[in-house]
Design a protein around this motif. Structure first.
Motif, short mmCIF file in Angstrom:
data_model
loop_
_atom_site.label_atom_id
_atom_site.label_comp_id
_atom_site.label_asym_id
_atom_site.label_seq_id
_atom_site.Cartn_x
_atom_site.Cartn_y
_atom_site.Cartn_z
N VAL A 80 81.09 -61.98 -5.56
CA VAL A 80 80.17 -61.92 -4.41
C VAL A 80 80.86 -61.44 -3.13
O VAL A 80 80.36 -60.52 -2.47
CB VAL A 80 79.48 -63.29 -4.20
CG1 VAL A 80 78.71 -63.30 -2.88
CG2 VAL A 80 78.53 -63.57 -5.35
N VAL A 123 79.65 -57.88 -1.57
CA VAL A 123 78.96 -57.85 -0.27
C VAL A 123 79.77 -57.07 0.76
O VAL A 123 79.22 -56.25 1.51
CB VAL A 123 78.69 -59.29 0.22
CG1 VAL A 123 78.13 -59.27 1.63
CG2 VAL A 123 77.71 -59.99 -0.72
N ALA A 171 79.47 -53.43 0.15
CA ALA A 171 78.20 -52.93 0.65
C ALA A 171 78.22 -52.78 2.18
O ALA A 171 77.66 -51.82 2.72
CB ALA A 171 77.07 -53.88 0.22
N ILE A 183 75.68 -56.33 -7.66
CA ILE A 183 75.77 -57.00 -6.35
C ILE A 183 75.93 -55.97 -5.23
O ILE A 183 75.30 -56.08 -4.17
CB ILE A 183 76.93 -58.00 -6.34
CG1 ILE A 183 76.66 -59.13 -7.34
CG2 ILE A 183 77.15 -58.58 -4.95
CD1 ILE A 183 77.80 -60.11 -7.49
N THR A 214 72.41 -54.02 -4.74
CA THR A 214 71.36 -54.82 -4.11
C THR A 214 71.73 -55.22 -2.68
O THR A 214 70.87 -55.25 -1.80
CB THR A 214 71.07 -56.08 -4.94
OG1 THR A 214 72.31 -56.79 -5.17
CG2 THR A 214 70.45 -55.73 -6.28
N SER A 215 73.01 -55.51 -2.45
CA SER A 215 73.45 -55.85 -1.09
C SER A 215 73.33 -54.65 -0.17
O SER A 215 72.94 -54.78 1.00
CB SER A 215 74.90 -56.35 -1.12
OG SER A 215 75.03 -57.52 -1.90
N GLU A 216 73.64 -53.48 -0.68
CA GLU A 216 73.52 -52.26 0.12
C GLU A 216 72.06 -52.02 0.52
O GLU A 216 71.77 -51.70 1.68
CB GLU A 216 74.05 -51.07 -0.68
CG GLU A 216 74.08 -49.76 0.10
CD GLU A 216 74.59 -48.61 -0.72
OE1 GLU A 216 74.63 -47.47 -0.20
OE2 GLU A 216 74.95 -48.82 -1.90
N ALA A 230 69.75 -54.27 0.75
CA ALA A 230 69.35 -55.33 1.69
C ALA A 230 69.84 -55.02 3.10
O ALA A 230 69.12 -55.24 4.08
CB ALA A 230 69.91 -56.67 1.22
N LEU A 231 71.05 -54.50 3.23
CA LEU A 231 71.59 -54.16 4.54
C LEU A 231 70.86 -52.97 5.15
O LEU A 231 70.62 -52.92 6.36
CB LEU A 231 73.09 -53.85 4.42
CG LEU A 231 73.98 -55.05 4.06
CD1 LEU A 231 75.39 -54.57 3.74
CD2 LEU A 231 74.01 -56.06 5.20
N LEU A 262 74.08 -59.43 8.51
CA LEU A 262 74.20 -60.18 7.26
C LEU A 262 73.19 -61.33 7.15
O LEU A 262 72.57 -61.49 6.09
CB LEU A 262 75.63 -60.69 7.08
CG LEU A 262 76.64 -59.68 6.52
CD1 LEU A 262 78.03 -60.29 6.47
CD2 LEU A 262 76.22 -59.20 5.14
N ILE A 296 70.34 -60.03 -0.51
CA ILE A 296 71.63 -60.22 -1.15
C ILE A 296 71.53 -61.30 -2.23
O ILE A 296 72.08 -61.16 -3.33
CB ILE A 296 72.70 -60.59 -0.12
CG1 ILE A 296 72.95 -59.41 0.83
CG2 ILE A 296 74.00 -61.01 -0.79
CD1 ILE A 296 73.84 -59.74 2.01
#
Length: 279
Positions: free
Chosen positions: A81, A85, A88, A153, A156-158, A160-161, A188, A195
């Motif tokens: 994680v 993250v 990302a 991860i 999906t984090s990218e 979300a950002l 964040l 995320i």
């Protein structure tokens, strides 16, 4: 009724709506049939012996495997994680958007996300079990799984950002906050629900993974006492029971427990995500 009449006026739209509804119905019915089949086959075979503290060939206890599953899931997330993250964050906040290097990273990341898990298992076997000399061990399985879930991860984090409004960043900069403070205090926290969605997907893949762990963590049915111990997770335990062909009833019981564990983990994760979204 009004919406249906509107769709009836446009045959193509009505056909697409019908196809979508049929696809959804087939998916839901298929999932329900699978769950019902597992429950009907597995629940009658559940007994206290399957939850004994120690595994023997008489009780075929799955409790050590449940403990190993929790260990491996937690350790994998602890490694994957933060790396995912922060990767990302670099791709969204610091990299040059149209550079060839960043495009190459995204292509590689998407390619890695689609590679079969057995390929990761063979890589982990060659890199950690053989080359590093760790043998079949929990640490080898954890590192292999961390590499396997990283693309999910990161991706999906990218997303979300990227979904965070640019006005948030501009407002933070306008108030005198620096780049790092803006990322960790504004961007964040706003992206946490997205995320967490990626983390939930990663958890599901970790808990249900078999091929990668058979080649790295091994199949010893005892609870791991250290990172160098060989151990099996609940999904590997299920695979071993079915592979031997003598413990089909116990395998169905194990499938019920695995299903319940996955549902509980996903429910808790979704609850946490919703709570964080309202903060």
């Amino acid at each position: 009724m009004r919406k249906i009449k509107e769709y009836l006026r446009h045959p193509l739209s009505f056909a697409l709506l019908t196809f979508v509804m049929l696809s959804a119905a087939v998916s839901i019915i298929s999932i329900l049939l699978i769950v019902i089949y597992i429950l009907v086959k597995g629940i009658p075979n559940l007994n206290l012996d399957l939850f004994s503290p120690d595994f023997t060939m008489d009780n075929l206890s799955m409790l050590p495997s449940i403990i190993n599953t929790l260990y491996i899931t937690a350790l994998t997330l602890i490694i994957a994680v933060p790396i995912g993250v922060l990767s990302a964050v670099y791709l969204v906040e610091y990299s040059r958007k149209n550079s060839l290097f960043i495009k190459l990273i995204r292509i590689i990341n998407e390619t890695l996300a689609g590679i079969p898990s057995i390929v990761y298992g063979l890589f982990g076997f060659l890199a950690f079990v053989i080359a590093k000399g760790w043998g079949y061990s929990m640490i080898a399985g954890v590192l292999t799984l961390a590499i396997m879930v990283l693309p999910v991860i990161i991706r999906t984090s990218e997303e979300a950002l990227l979904a965070v409004e640019s006005s948030y960043r501009e407002a933070s900069f306008g108030l005198g906050a620096g780049k790092i403070r803006t990322i960790f205090k504004i961007v964040l926290p706003s992206a946490i629900p997205g995320i967490l969605s990626g983390i939930i997907l990663a958890i599901g893949r970790i808990v249900g993974e078999t091929a990668a762990l058979v080649y790295t963590a091994g199949t010893v049915p005892d609870a791991a006492t250290s990172l160098s111990s060989s151990s099996r997770t609940l999904s590997v335990h299920l695979y071993c029971l079915l592979n031997e062909g003598l413990y089909t009833n116990e395998a169905y019981a194990c499938a019920v427990v695995l299903l319940i564990v996955v549902i509980i983990i996903n429910a808790l994760s979704n609850k946490i995500a919703k709570r964080l979204k309202t903060i």
